[in-house]
Design a protein around this motif. Structure first.
Motif, PDB file in Angstrom:
ATOM      1  N   SER A 124     -10.013  10.602 -32.786  1.00  0.00           N
ATOM      2  CA  SER A 124      -9.198  10.017 -32.760  1.00  0.00           C
ATOM      3  C   SER A 124      -8.719   8.554 -32.599  1.00  0.00           C
ATOM      4  CB  SER A 124      -9.013  10.130 -31.328  1.00  0.00           C
ATOM      5  OG  SER A 124      -9.725  11.162 -30.863  1.00  0.00           O
ATOM      6  N   GLU A 165      -6.068  12.542 -34.390  1.00  0.00           N
ATOM      7  CA  GLU A 165      -4.842  12.103 -34.022  1.00  0.00           C
ATOM      8  C   GLU A 165      -5.115  10.594 -34.063  1.00  0.00           C
ATOM      9  OE1 GLU A 165      -5.536  14.800 -29.600  1.00  0.00           O
ATOM     10  OE2 GLU A 165      -7.008  12.951 -29.878  1.00  0.00           O
ATOM     11  N   TRP A 197      -3.645   7.813 -32.753  1.00  0.00           N
ATOM     12  CA  TRP A 197      -2.642   7.049 -31.235  1.00  0.00           C
ATOM     13  C   TRP A 197      -1.847   5.661 -31.693  1.00  0.00           C
ATOM     14  CZ3 TRP A 197      -2.611  10.124 -26.839  1.00  0.00           C
ATOM     15  CH2 TRP A 197      -3.603  11.365 -27.150  1.00  0.00           C
ATOM     16  N   GLY A 212       6.420   8.812 -32.017  1.00  0.00           N
ATOM     17  CA  GLY A 212       5.813   9.665 -32.709  1.00  0.00           C
ATOM     18  C   GLY A 212       6.871   9.329 -34.377  1.00  0.00           C
ATOM     19  N   ARG A 246      -1.714  13.988 -36.456  1.00  0.00           N
ATOM     20  CA  ARG A 246      -1.023  13.872 -34.834  1.00  0.00           C
ATOM     21  C   ARG A 246      -0.975  12.381 -34.682  1.00  0.00           C
ATOM     22  NH1 ARG A 246      -1.962  18.468 -30.380  1.00  0.00           N
ATOM     23  NH2 ARG A 246       0.001  17.186 -28.827  1.00  0.00           N
ATOM     24  N   ARG A 252       0.687  10.629 -31.717  1.00  0.00           N
ATOM     25  CA  ARG A 252       0.662  10.707 -30.054  1.00  0.00           C
ATOM     26  C   ARG A 252       0.764   8.832 -29.305  1.00  0.00           C
ATOM     27  NH1 ARG A 252      -2.965  14.867 -27.632  1.00  0.00           N
ATOM     28  NH2 ARG A 252      -1.254  15.184 -26.495  1.00  0.00           N
ATOM     29  N   ASP A 253       1.335   9.255 -28.524  1.00  0.00           N
ATOM     30  CA  ASP A 253       1.643   7.888 -27.464  1.00  0.00           C
ATOM     31  C   ASP A 253       0.814   7.905 -26.424  1.00  0.00           C
ATOM     32  OD1 ASP A 253       2.798   6.182 -26.027  1.00  0.00           O
ATOM     33  OD2 ASP A 253       5.152   6.984 -25.989  1.00  0.00           O
ATOM     34  N   THR A 254       0.016   6.845 -26.324  1.00  0.00           N
ATOM     35  CA  THR A 254      -0.923   6.677 -25.448  1.00  0.00           C
ATOM     36  C   THR A 254      -0.395   6.425 -23.825  1.00  0.00           C
ATOM     37  OG1 THR A 254      -1.276   5.093 -26.990  1.00  0.00           O
ATOM     38  CG2 THR A 254      -2.983   6.533 -25.649  1.00  0.00           C
ATOM     39  N   PRO A 281       0.845  10.615 -23.020  1.00  0.00           N
ATOM     40  CA  PRO A 281      -0.429  12.119 -23.810  1.00  0.00           C
ATOM     41  C   PRO A 281       0.432  13.600 -23.560  1.00  0.00           C
ATOM     42  CG  PRO A 281      -1.848  10.937 -21.763  1.00  0.00           C
ATOM     43  CD  PRO A 281      -0.216   9.621 -21.998  1.00  0.00           C
ATOM     44  N   ASP A 282       1.180  13.502 -23.070  1.00  0.00           N
ATOM     45  CA  ASP A 282       1.203  15.010 -22.777  1.00  0.00           C
ATOM     46  C   ASP A 282       2.199  15.731 -23.693  1.00  0.00           C
ATOM     47  OD1 ASP A 282      -0.837  15.612 -20.991  1.00  0.00           O
ATOM     48  OD2 ASP A 282       0.642  15.437 -18.960  1.00  0.00           O
ATOM     49  N   SER A 283       2.764  13.894 -23.899  1.00  0.00           N
ATOM     50  CA  SER A 283       3.948  14.655 -25.266  1.00  0.00           C
ATOM     51  C   SER A 283       3.244  15.078 -26.353  1.00  0.00           C
ATOM     52  CB  SER A 283       5.397  13.038 -25.203  1.00  0.00           C
ATOM     53  OG  SER A 283       4.929  12.395 -24.595  1.00  0.00           O
ATOM     54  N   GLY A 308       4.174  14.536 -29.634  1.00  0.00           N
ATOM     55  CA  GLY A 308       4.574  13.608 -30.753  1.00  0.00           C
ATOM     56  C   GLY A 308       4.641  13.965 -31.807  1.00  0.00           C
TER      57      GLY A 308
END
Ligand code: ASP
Length: 357
Positions: free
Chosen positions: A6, A202, A204, A209, A259, A261-263, A266-268, A270
């Motif tokens: 990550s 990952e 972040w 995204g 991937r 991802r958006d900090t 985090p459930d999205s 991305g």
């Protein structure tokens, strides 16, 4: 259990609250075995990246008073982070680290943002830190030594617990600090993912995204949930700023999905970048400040790649794509097999437009 590497960009390490969020994410999955950190970047309270502040220290190194105040500003930034994390400050250590770097070289100086950030995070979490100087190997000519890097990274497997690694730099055979290109922590993360044969890389940051256009300019820009490596590489080279173009090769060659991802969310989902995603997808090229020769803002140009081997019923196939692009977009279609050429052409237009602006 798989291995996830990550990487957190500067917008995700900008302050103590950001670092606390990273800790929660790291602890949330035992698969997150390696955490690669950028130097603290820009957020609402901090208009400048630590790396840019360090660059100013270097520029001022011959003017002791001005340099001292530039160094103090960096040290204060780390002191604020330590205070926010409730750990002892590192004032002396940060001062000494930067002063020493200033007596060595510009790359050494620039790398200290990542180094100090990883050190702070390791102290806060109690997790082990491995210095990137012992992992990312450069030759004496300054070129990245891929074999040596790979060998060094494999040793991380023996360390227990998530390992914290500063991004952006490494060292040559005599221990001199060398840096990757600017925004190169993406590359550090990708090299480590490839070296560990990770199941996922990952990346972040503070954006959702890959979008169909720059959302700061085009409000109805859409998230692209899946994209292939070839397409992502072309987009990154054409100006999409979500990833450093040079980080794609190590992971693509090792067959590791990446991937974005958006900090903050985090459930999205991305954006997933994977060879298996090479199918009909919309692509966007555009830089926020670029204009095409006829004056259209480039960020409003949406480029759709279509599979060349498919017999297209143009009207039926293109209609849904048009609605993804949004009303104010200029849409350019091309055969996916020629997408590289199409993007190169667009990129040339962008460069020319910049030169003539
Ligand atoms: N801090 C470095 C830079 O600003 C590297 C990075 O953020 O990835 O370029």
């Amino acid at each position: 259990m798989g291995i996830i590497v990550s990487k957190f960009g500067g917008s995700s390490t900008a302050s103590a609250s950001h670092l606390k969020r990273i800790e929660r994410l790291v602890r949330a999955s035992a698969a997150r075995r390696c955490v690669v950190l950028s130097a603290p970047g820009i957020d609402g309270d901090h208009p400048e990246k630590v790396t840019a502040m360090l660059e100013r220290c270097w520029d001022l190194r011959k003017c002791p008073a001005a340099c001292e105040s530039a160094v103090s500003a960096v040290v204060r930034r780390f002191d604020d982070i330590c205070r926010g994390l409730d750990i002892p400050d590192m004032t002396q250590l940060a001062h000494r680290t930067i002063d020493r770097a200033l007596s060595v070289s510009l790359p050494h100086t620039l790398s200290r943002g990542e180094y100090l950030c990883a050190l702070v995070f390791a102290r806060y979490t109690g997790l082990p830190m491995v210095d990137a100087a012992d992992l990312i190997a450069f030759g004496s000519d300054g070129a990245l030594g891929e074999d040596a890097t790979h060998r060094n990274i494999r040793r991380l497997k023996d360390i227990e617990g998530p390992v914290i690694v500063p991004g952006f730099y490494g060292a040559d055979p005599v221990g001199r600090i060398r840096i990757l290109p600017r925004n190169g922590s993406d590359i550090s993360g990708a090299l480590i993912a490839a070296g560990l044969d990770a199941d996922l890389y990952e990346n972040w940051s503070d954006v959702p995204g890959l979008m169909t256009a720059d959302p700061a300019i085009v409000p109805n820009a859409r998230l692209i949930p899946h994209i292939g490596y070839r397409q992502m590489r072309a987009l990154a080279r054409a100006g999409a700023q979500v990833l450093h173009p040079a980080c794609l090769d190590p992971v693509a060659m090792a067959g590791i999905p990446t991937r974005l991802r958006d900090t903050a969310h985090p459930d999205s989902f991305g954006t997933l970048i994977d060879e298996r995603c090479e199918r009909m997808i919309p692509c966007v090229a555009g830089q926020p400040d670029a204009y095409l020769p006829d004056g259209r803002p480039a960020a409003k140009v949406t480029v759709f790649g279509l599979p060349g081997d498919q017999v297209l019923d143009a009207a039926a196939t293109l209609a849904p794509l048009g609605s993804i692009a949004g009303k104010d977009q200029t849409v350019i279609y091309f055969d996916q097999k020629q997408y590289k050429e199409a993007l190169c052409h667009l990129h040339r237009e962008l460069i020319e437009a910049r030169l003539h602006k």
